[in-house]
Design a protein around this motif. Sequence first.
Motif, mmCIF file in Angstrom:
data_model
loop_
_atom_site.group_PDB
_atom_site.id
_atom_site.type_symbol
_atom_site.label_atom_id
_atom_site.label_comp_id
_atom_site.label_asym_id
_atom_site.label_seq_id
_atom_site.Cartn_x
_atom_site.Cartn_y
_atom_site.Cartn_z
ATOM 1 N N MET A 1 30.013 39.172 39.061
ATOM 2 C CA MET A 1 31.093 39.021 38.084
ATOM 3 C C MET A 1 32.262 38.212 38.634
ATOM 4 O O MET A 1 33.197 37.890 37.911
ATOM 5 N N ALA A 2 32.175 37.880 39.950
ATOM 6 C CA ALA A 2 33.185 37.017 40.567
ATOM 7 C C ALA A 2 32.570 35.701 41.036
ATOM 8 O O ALA A 2 33.209 34.944 41.754
ATOM 9 N N GLY A 3 31.310 35.454 40.657
ATOM 10 C CA GLY A 3 30.664 34.205 41.023
ATOM 11 C C GLY A 3 29.632 34.307 42.119
ATOM 12 O O GLY A 3 29.060 33.302 42.518
ATOM 13 N N GLY A 4 29.395 35.507 42.623
ATOM 14 C CA GLY A 4 28.363 35.683 43.639
ATOM 15 C C GLY A 4 26.987 35.663 43.015
ATOM 16 O O GLY A 4 26.831 35.754 41.801
ATOM 17 N N ASP A 5 25.958 35.581 43.870
ATOM 18 C CA ASP A 5 24.600 35.517 43.346
ATOM 19 C C ASP A 5 23.929 36.888 43.228
ATOM 20 O O ASP A 5 22.826 36.995 42.700
ATOM 21 N N GLY A 6 24.582 37.938 43.727
ATOM 22 C CA GLY A 6 24.042 39.287 43.606
ATOM 23 C C GLY A 6 22.969 39.642 44.618
ATOM 24 O O GLY A 6 22.381 40.712 44.548
ATOM 25 N N GLU A 7 22.713 38.762 45.573
ATOM 26 C CA GLU A 7 21.686 39.036 46.585
ATOM 27 C C GLU A 7 22.168 39.980 47.686
ATOM 28 O O GLU A 7 21.345 40.537 48.411
ATOM 29 N N GLY B 1 33.901 53.373 41.169
ATOM 30 C CA GLY B 1 35.202 52.714 41.162
ATOM 31 C C GLY B 1 35.314 51.816 39.952
ATOM 32 O O GLY B 1 34.355 51.142 39.573
ATOM 33 N N ASP B 2 36.459 51.825 39.317
ATOM 34 C CA ASP B 2 36.699 51.005 38.129
ATOM 35 C C ASP B 2 37.350 49.691 38.517
ATOM 36 O O ASP B 2 38.355 49.667 39.240
ATOM 37 N N LEU B 3 36.769 48.594 38.033
ATOM 38 C CA LEU B 3 37.283 47.253 38.296
ATOM 39 C C LEU B 3 37.464 46.502 36.980
ATOM 40 O O LEU B 3 36.706 46.703 36.045
ATOM 41 N N ASP B 4 38.452 45.645 36.950
ATOM 42 C CA ASP B 4 38.637 44.717 35.830
ATOM 43 C C ASP B 4 38.694 43.328 36.453
ATOM 44 O O ASP B 4 39.670 42.983 37.144
ATOM 45 N N PHE B 5 37.655 42.545 36.276
ATOM 46 C CA PHE B 5 37.540 41.256 36.958
ATOM 47 C C PHE B 5 38.517 40.205 36.449
ATOM 48 O O PHE B 5 38.624 39.134 37.034
ATOM 49 N N ARG B 6 39.278 40.506 35.394
ATOM 50 C CA ARG B 6 40.329 39.572 34.992
ATOM 51 C C ARG B 6 41.378 39.454 36.094
ATOM 52 O O ARG B 6 41.919 38.376 36.332
ATOM 53 N N GLY B 7 41.632 40.554 36.811
ATOM 54 C CA GLY B 7 42.566 40.507 37.944
ATOM 55 C C GLY B 7 41.992 39.724 39.105
ATOM 56 O O GLY B 7 42.657 38.862 39.689
ATOM 57 N N THR B 8 40.749 39.997 39.447
ATOM 58 C CA THR B 8 40.070 39.296 40.538
ATOM 59 C C THR B 8 40.016 37.795 40.285
ATOM 60 O O THR B 8 40.205 36.991 41.200
ATOM 61 N N MET B 9 39.779 37.421 39.033
ATOM 62 C CA MET B 9 39.628 36.010 38.683
ATOM 63 C C MET B 9 40.964 35.338 38.357
ATOM 64 O O MET B 9 41.004 34.161 38.032
ATOM 65 N N GLY B 10 42.060 36.084 38.492
ATOM 66 C CA GLY B 10 43.385 35.509 38.264
ATOM 67 C C GLY B 10 43.662 35.143 36.820
ATOM 68 O O GLY B 10 44.466 34.252 36.553
ATOM 69 N N LEU B 11 43.034 35.846 35.887
ATOM 70 C CA LEU B 11 43.212 35.534 34.467
ATOM 71 C C LEU B 11 44.348 36.291 33.808
ATOM 72 O O LEU B 11 44.834 35.883 32.763
ATOM 73 N N ASP B 12 44.745 37.410 34.416
ATOM 74 C CA ASP B 12 45.782 38.240 33.816
ATOM 75 C C ASP B 12 46.663 38.793 34.940
ATOM 76 O O ASP B 12 46.231 39.613 35.726
ATOM 77 N N ALA B 13 47.888 38.318 34.984
ATOM 78 C CA ALA B 13 48.820 38.737 36.044
ATOM 79 C C ALA B 13 49.122 40.232 36.000
ATOM 80 O O ALA B 13 49.511 40.824 37.003
ATOM 81 N N GLU B 14 48.934 40.854 34.860
ATOM 82 C CA GLU B 14 49.189 42.286 34.713
ATOM 83 C C GLU B 14 48.011 43.151 35.175
ATOM 84 O O GLU B 14 48.148 44.351 35.337
#
Length: 127
Positions: free
Chosen positions: A62-68, A108-121
């Motif tokens: 979900m951050a661009g990795g290949d999942g391997e 663990g709960d993640l929201d990848f909008r933060g990881t991807m820099g899409l939402d400053a909040e």
Amino acid sequence: MTTLRERQAPLKARYEADPESAKLVMAVQSTTSSDDPTRCTVATDDENGAVAVSWDAGAHPMAGGDGELACSGDLLLASLAACQEITLRMVAAAMGIELRNVEVRIEGDLDFRGTMGLDAETPVGFQ
């Protein structure tokens, strides 16, 4: 086979006689392992500073990795699960309690909008 109590006895004696000997600074380091920015190698140090154990890690799909490979989030949650299970099993063994099977699930709960820099909040990482 040596029991846990027998393996721990000399350690307990040493730590009681020399409290400073019970202190440890653990270190893990990551190193660049390829041209792929979604991958790295992580290693632990032994008591002499040499690599003791190493493993590869990668970015989550979900951050661009290949999942391997396990991602950093997998490794963090895995360390918590391992710590919980090993502690529980060691305490049970010390108390003479037989455990046939232990399963620890960590989420663990993640929201990848933060990881991807899409939402400053939206914070980066686990919520």
